[in-house]
Design an enzyme around this catalytic site. Structure first.
Site, mmCIF file in Angstrom:
data_model
loop_
_atom_site.group_PDB
_atom_site.id
_atom_site.type_symbol
_atom_site.label_atom_id
_atom_site.label_comp_id
_atom_site.label_asym_id
_atom_site.label_seq_id
_atom_site.Cartn_x
_atom_site.Cartn_y
_atom_site.Cartn_z
ATOM 1 N N GLU A 105 13.510 -18.652 40.733
ATOM 2 C CA GLU A 105 14.631 -19.013 39.862
ATOM 3 C C GLU A 105 15.328 -20.237 40.472
ATOM 4 O O GLU A 105 16.347 -20.099 41.149
ATOM 5 C CB GLU A 105 15.599 -17.830 39.738
ATOM 6 C CG GLU A 105 14.952 -16.601 39.142
ATOM 7 C CD GLU A 105 15.817 -15.353 39.280
ATOM 8 O OE1 GLU A 105 15.703 -14.480 38.416
ATOM 9 O OE2 GLU A 105 16.596 -15.253 40.251
ATOM 10 N N ASP A 134 21.438 -12.899 45.252
ATOM 11 C CA ASP A 134 20.739 -11.912 46.066
ATOM 12 C C ASP A 134 19.653 -12.552 46.923
ATOM 13 O O ASP A 134 19.018 -11.868 47.715
ATOM 14 C CB ASP A 134 20.125 -10.826 45.171
ATOM 15 C CG ASP A 134 20.973 -9.571 45.140
ATOM 16 O OD1 ASP A 134 22.128 -9.633 45.599
ATOM 17 O OD2 ASP A 134 20.487 -8.536 44.657
ATOM 18 N N LYS A 262 18.972 -5.344 40.821
ATOM 19 C CA LYS A 262 19.987 -5.975 39.989
ATOM 20 C C LYS A 262 21.175 -5.045 39.726
ATOM 21 O O LYS A 262 22.325 -5.488 39.644
ATOM 22 C CB LYS A 262 19.373 -6.423 38.660
ATOM 23 C CG LYS A 262 20.349 -7.167 37.754
ATOM 24 C CD LYS A 262 19.683 -7.608 36.462
ATOM 25 C CE LYS A 262 20.683 -8.251 35.515
ATOM 26 N NZ LYS A 262 20.042 -8.663 34.233
ATOM 27 N N ASP A 286 21.694 -13.467 32.649
ATOM 28 C CA ASP A 286 20.731 -13.842 33.671
ATOM 29 C C ASP A 286 20.870 -15.330 33.964
ATOM 30 O O ASP A 286 21.424 -16.095 33.160
ATOM 31 C CB ASP A 286 19.310 -13.529 33.209
ATOM 32 C CG ASP A 286 19.039 -12.033 33.161
ATOM 33 O OD1 ASP A 286 19.802 -11.270 33.778
ATOM 34 O OD2 ASP A 286 18.065 -11.632 32.492
ATOM 35 N N ASP A 438 19.624 -1.623 33.023
ATOM 36 C CA ASP A 438 20.424 -1.981 31.862
ATOM 37 C C ASP A 438 20.337 -0.917 30.772
ATOM 38 O O ASP A 438 21.368 -0.476 30.240
ATOM 39 C CB ASP A 438 19.979 -3.345 31.321
ATOM 40 C CG ASP A 438 18.467 -3.511 31.330
ATOM 41 O OD1 ASP A 438 17.747 -2.505 31.454
ATOM 42 O OD2 ASP A 438 18.001 -4.659 31.196
#
Length: 722
Positions: A105, A134, A262, A286, A438
């Protein structure tokens, strides 16, 4: 905020679906008729007949779940222009963004999402953005510092010229360049901002290449470090074009403590924001989901504030959409039809699922119950802030009275040991114990009696980056399939929530439709292998004579039905076919391995892992691809390759036997050959992959393993039929 006439902010509109209901019931009646044919047949005791009956019974059950979920469609209409008239009374909002790996990412993706959040059309002194890193990356931290500097020019530019797309990468390189006929002032500012953005890219890339130059990052390991929380920018009551608060959060990591992926990061953000700004509403995205509609928070407030009772909108979920997706959805991951029909249907029940991104939350719904020591932990500052939220306090400003004290408390509540002897991850905050925290979190909120609402404005609220290629797509789906099945077999199952909690019965069935993704793999695989077995055993699995019309009618009507769905939402026939093909492929790959992962976890062999999919920085350019199916050496592709090989061989052998070898031999007929043809077409990327090379070709070990599986299947089929 006083809401004397809350219904003025939004309107609920039932959607007429008489024809869709009729088609649903027609297909259900045909499926039932097929099961009856199986039951009254003289072959009902044959093993092949029983397997076919069980598979078709499963398909009928899944269709019933579909009907339940789509039966009462509803859509919401919001009126943000009415809400914006009460600008100073708007409540405060904390914005959460999560990133976990600077290689998968890249920081520039996160930068663009942060900039789009900071530039939304909402009073800046009512907003705070928290970036969870993280990956404990100095590059990500430096990128946030650079982003805050750029935002001081970018935010006023966006609001001065009413810029629609406020992620600069997509604004400057994904939109047409402005016409020279536009005002000289705008052109001058546009060119200056583009140069500044190029300079921002250069600085962020250099920081990424340099590595850990910040002392705190070079002293500790990524998986073993103290909490690092930085106030990168503090808004001190700036005017309308000011920049909201921006905080960097790297929670403590310790090998002796589970960090819960997460879900753990989201709980830390909830606590850290609770002791610093404590806004009554939160939105989480995100790192690749940039704001596409600058009025998105106003739209969300229309739903969060527009009902007579707060419990009517515990959270507001935006459908996941993608920026510049490949034409015709080659990998079936855009979910346009699913969001349109199933999303509206869920709106008519207890509300949509929580998908993990693009969602607005009431903080007290996340907290779940009154604040006392066991649920919230030892921090008195957090207990006090939670008490304010649950008592109904609605903050309209995020001015920070004592930043130093707030930051000290934030470090405390982000420690690894903070959650010990508390209910975080169980009854409070984001749920633990699943690869899809989620869905589990949304289920827990629904089980407490809250409802949820879909927010689907035009243009779409958020746009993300769709996975490209077969491996990335199937890896992501495997994680989802694993997580939702974990939810079903865990202690917080929707079945238990319907019995012991306040989850509606029909909402429970809607959750089952999602929870059973991985379980669909076995019936799908079995049915795909019935034709190869029939060819080897020289038999048939489909009813003969007039009864054979029933499965043919199901096949024809179902495909007409799904084509009509795609055309109704403006999708192409090619998109329809790509999605039908991917459903078969997904069942034999991602769903199957998701099922195996859960079984391995249940018997204690392994734990399900949280797998991050790679994001491409240059999304607009990367999206322009051929849509060719790509492969890697993952075992995911072995079963699907075996199915493709077996059905190809069955089609060839069955056709030869029917036409020349034994035309009246009583073996597989036209129905079985039609099934084999459909399977070959569905798994055509694997057949093509046998003859291609590089990423578009199947790796040789995959082909060898699939060939061995195919040989074993043929051998066992011969033994079973002898």
């Amino acid at each position: 905020m006083a809401a004397s006439k809350p219904l003025h902010f939004r309107e609920t509109m039932p959607v007429k679906n008489t024809l869709w209901r009729a088609a649903d019931l027609l297909i259900l009646s045909l499926l039932t008729a097929l099961l009856c044919c199986r039951l009254i047949s003289t072959r009902r005791r044959e093993a092949l007949w029983i397997v076919a009956f069980l598979c078709e019974a499963w398909f009928t059950f899944v269709w019933l779940l579909h009907i339940n979920s789509k039966w009462n469609p509803v859509r919401q209409i919001t009126y943000p222009e009415r809400l914006s008239k009460r600008w100073e009374d708007l409540p405060a909002v904390d914005m959460f963004l999560t990133t976990a790996n600077p290689e998968l990412e890249p920081p520039m993706i996160t930068v663009n999402t942060v900039l789009s959040l900071l530039a939304v059309d909402y009073p800046p002194h009512k907003l705070a953005c928290y970036v969870s890193d993280d990956g404990f990356s100095a590059a990500t931290y430096r990128a946030m510092v650079e982003a805050s500097e750029f935002a001081r020019s970018w935010v006023p530019f966006c609001k001065k010229y009413a810029v629609q797309v406020r992620a600069p990468l997509h604004y400057f390189f994904g939109e047409p360049e402005p016409s020279p006929s536009i005002s000289p002032d705008f052109l001058h500012d546009w060119e200056a901002m583009k140069r500044m953005y190029r300079e921002l890219e250069r600085r962020v890339e250099e920081a990424h290449l340099r590595g850990d130059t910040e002392p705190i990052f070079s002293q500790f390991d990524r998986e073993n470090h103290p909490s690092v929380i930085k106030a990168i920018w503090e808004n001190k009551g700036d005017p309308a074009d000011g920049v909201p608060h921006l905080f960097y959060v790297a929670r403590e990591k310790n090998p002796n403590h589970h960090h819960h992926f997460k879900g753990g990061a989201m709980n830390v953000l909830t606590r850290v924001s609770g002791v610093i700004t404590n806004a009554p509403f939160m939105v989480n995205v995100d790192c690749d989901m940039f704001v596409n509609n600058p009025a998105v928070i106003l739209h969300a407030m229309c739903l969060l504030l527009g009902f007579d009772m707060d419990k009517m909108s515990g959270f507001v979920q935006c459908p996941q959409r993608f920026h510049s997706p490949p034409k015709d959805d080659p990998f079936g991951n855009q979910m346009t039809v699913l969001n349109h029909f199933l999303g509206r249907g869920m709106e008519g029940l207890q509300g949509p699922f929580y998908y993990g991104t693009g969602c607005f939350h009431r903080r007290n719904a996340i907290y779940g119950e009154a604040p006392d020591d066991p649920p919230f932990g030892r921090s008195r500052r957090l207990q006090s802030s939670a008490a304010d939220i649950i008592s109904g306090l609605r903050k309209t400003s995020l001015a920070i009275d004592d930043l130093a004290a707030s930051m000290h408390a934030a470090v405390d509540v982000s420690s690894c040991s903070y959650e010990l002897h508390s209910l975080w991850g169980d009854e409070v905050g984001w749920a633990y114990g699943s690869a899809t925290e989620d869905i589990q979190t949304g289920l827990r909120i629904h089980a407490k009696g809250w409802r949820s609402v879909t927010l689907n404005p035009q243009p779409p609220a958020f746009l993300g980056i769709a996975p490209s290629g077969g491996p990335a797509t199937l890896t992501q789906i495997k994680r989802w399939a694993t997580g939702v099945l974990e939810n079903l077999v865990g202690q917080h199952s929707p079945l238990l929530a319907a019995v012991n909690g306040k989850l509606g019965r029909r909402q429970c069935l809607a959750y089952l439709l999602l929870n059973l993704w991985a379980a669909r793999s076995l019936p799908e695989l079995c049915y795909a292998l019935l034709t190869p077995f029939s060819v080897v055993a020289n038999t048939s699995f489909l009813p003969a004579g007039l009864a054979g019309v029933v499965p043919a009618a199901i096949f024809a009507i179902y495909n007409v039905y799904t084509v009509a769905e795609y055309l109704a939402v403006g999708e192409s026939l090619r998109s329809w076919w790509n999605n039908q093909r991917m459903r078969r492929i997904t069942a034999a790959t991602a769903y199957l391995f998701g099922l195996l992962s859960v079984v391995a976890k249940l018997v204690g062999l392994s734990e399900a892992a949280f797998e991050i999919t790679k994001k491409e920085v240059n999304a607009p350019a990367a999206a322009v691809n051929t849509g060719g199916f790509t492969f890697d050496a993952s075992p995911l592709f072995v079963p699907a390759t075996a199915v493709a090989l077996l059905n190809s061989a069955a089609l060839a052998a069955g056709t030869w036997r029917m036409l020349w070898a034994a035309p009246d031999g009583g073996g597989p007929g036209l129905g079985e050959l039609a099934c084999a043809t459909w399977a070959v077409l569905s798994y055509s990327p694997f057949i093509v992959g046998l003859f291609r090379r590089a990423q578009y070709g199947l790796p040789r070990p995959t082909v060898v393993k699939a060939s061995v599986l195919s040989f074993l299947f043929v051998l066992l089929s011969k033994l079973a039929s002898s």
